[in-house]
Design a protein around this motif. Structure first.
Motif, mmCIF file in Angstrom:
data_model
loop_
_atom_site.group_PDB
_atom_site.id
_atom_site.type_symbol
_atom_site.label_atom_id
_atom_site.label_comp_id
_atom_site.label_asym_id
_atom_site.label_seq_id
_atom_site.Cartn_x
_atom_site.Cartn_y
_atom_site.Cartn_z
ATOM 1 N N SER A 11 0.832 -1.212 0.000
ATOM 2 C CA SER A 11 0.000 0.000 0.000
ATOM 3 C C SER A 11 0.860 1.254 0.000
ATOM 4 O O SER A 11 0.525 2.250 -0.640
ATOM 5 C CB SER A 11 -0.979 0.005 1.174
ATOM 6 N N ALA A 14 2.258 1.832 -3.507
ATOM 7 C CA ALA A 14 1.242 2.317 -4.433
ATOM 8 C C ALA A 14 0.800 3.745 -4.111
ATOM 9 O O ALA A 14 0.084 4.369 -4.889
ATOM 10 C CB ALA A 14 0.032 1.385 -4.403
ATOM 11 N N GLU A 15 1.241 4.251 -2.980
ATOM 12 C CA GLU A 15 0.877 5.597 -2.534
ATOM 13 C C GLU A 15 1.451 6.640 -3.501
ATOM 14 O O GLU A 15 2.634 6.613 -3.813
ATOM 15 C CB GLU A 15 1.449 5.813 -1.128
ATOM 16 N N PRO A 16 0.621 7.569 -3.964
ATOM 17 C CA PRO A 16 1.122 8.581 -4.901
ATOM 18 C C PRO A 16 2.013 9.634 -4.241
ATOM 19 O O PRO A 16 2.861 10.230 -4.885
ATOM 20 C CB PRO A 16 -0.142 9.217 -5.466
ATOM 21 N N SER A 17 1.833 9.857 -2.958
ATOM 22 C CA SER A 17 2.630 10.872 -2.266
ATOM 23 C C SER A 17 3.883 10.232 -1.658
ATOM 24 O O SER A 17 3.923 9.028 -1.413
ATOM 25 C CB SER A 17 1.798 11.539 -1.168
ATOM 26 N N LEU A 62 4.195 -2.967 -9.809
ATOM 27 C CA LEU A 62 4.466 -1.696 -9.139
ATOM 28 C C LEU A 62 5.709 -1.025 -9.712
ATOM 29 O O LEU A 62 5.743 0.190 -9.901
ATOM 30 C CB LEU A 62 4.626 -1.911 -7.634
ATOM 31 N N GLN A 65 4.801 0.539 -12.983
ATOM 32 C CA GLN A 65 3.994 1.732 -12.745
ATOM 33 C C GLN A 65 4.871 2.903 -12.307
ATOM 34 O O GLN A 65 4.735 4.015 -12.800
ATOM 35 C CB GLN A 65 2.930 1.451 -11.689
ATOM 36 N N ILE A 66 5.786 2.657 -11.396
ATOM 37 C CA ILE A 66 6.670 3.713 -10.899
ATOM 38 C C ILE A 66 7.565 4.237 -12.013
ATOM 39 O O ILE A 66 7.735 5.450 -12.167
ATOM 40 C CB ILE A 66 7.493 3.205 -9.696
ATOM 41 N N GLU A 69 5.525 6.390 -14.345
ATOM 42 C CA GLU A 69 5.236 7.693 -13.758
ATOM 43 C C GLU A 69 6.470 8.590 -13.777
ATOM 44 O O GLU A 69 6.365 9.799 -13.983
ATOM 45 C CB GLU A 69 4.714 7.530 -12.329
ATOM 46 N N GLN A 70 7.629 8.042 -13.555
ATOM 47 C CA GLN A 70 8.850 8.842 -13.603
ATOM 48 C C GLN A 70 9.104 9.349 -15.024
ATOM 49 O O GLN A 70 9.545 10.470 -15.215
ATOM 50 C CB GLN A 70 10.049 8.022 -13.131
ATOM 51 N N GLU A 72 6.806 10.069 -17.174
ATOM 52 C CA GLU A 72 5.842 11.154 -17.427
ATOM 53 C C GLU A 72 6.359 12.461 -16.858
ATOM 54 O O GLU A 72 6.235 13.487 -17.499
ATOM 55 C CB GLU A 72 4.509 10.826 -16.755
ATOM 56 N N LYS A 73 6.952 12.421 -15.684
ATOM 57 C CA LYS A 73 7.440 13.634 -15.049
ATOM 58 C C LYS A 73 8.620 14.229 -15.818
ATOM 59 O O LYS A 73 8.790 15.428 -15.861
ATOM 60 C CB LYS A 73 7.862 13.361 -13.604
#
Length: 75
Positions: A11, A14-17, A62, A65-66, A69-70, A72-73
């Motif tokens: 969990s 998977a936390e966005p923050s 996971l 996904q990480i 997301e990296q 994308e940034k």
């Protein structure tokens, strides 16, 4: 058979923050303890293999996904 993917570590991952390192380390220790418990108590090796394989697949998802997301940034 318990599902290791329901542990606190998953969990937190998977936390966005951002999550503090101490909390992540504590959750990791809990996961390792749960893995020890499961591997020592499970006598059906097929079930144990499935449990560990499912956990590995979830970690890989996971990770993907990480990394996505990296990317994308950075774009």
């Amino acid at each position: 058979m318990n599902d290791l993917t329901t542990t606190r570590l998953f969990s937190l991952l998977a936390e966005p923050s951002p999550v503090p390192n101490e909390e992540m380390q504590s959750a990791y220790v809990e996961l390792v303890d749960e893995v020890k418990t499961q591997t020592q108590s499970e006598t059906d090796y097929t079930q144990l293999f499935r449990l560990l394989n499912l956990t590995r697949i979830e970690f890989q998802a996971l990770q993907t996904q990480i990394l996505y997301e990296q990317g994308e940034k950075c774009a």
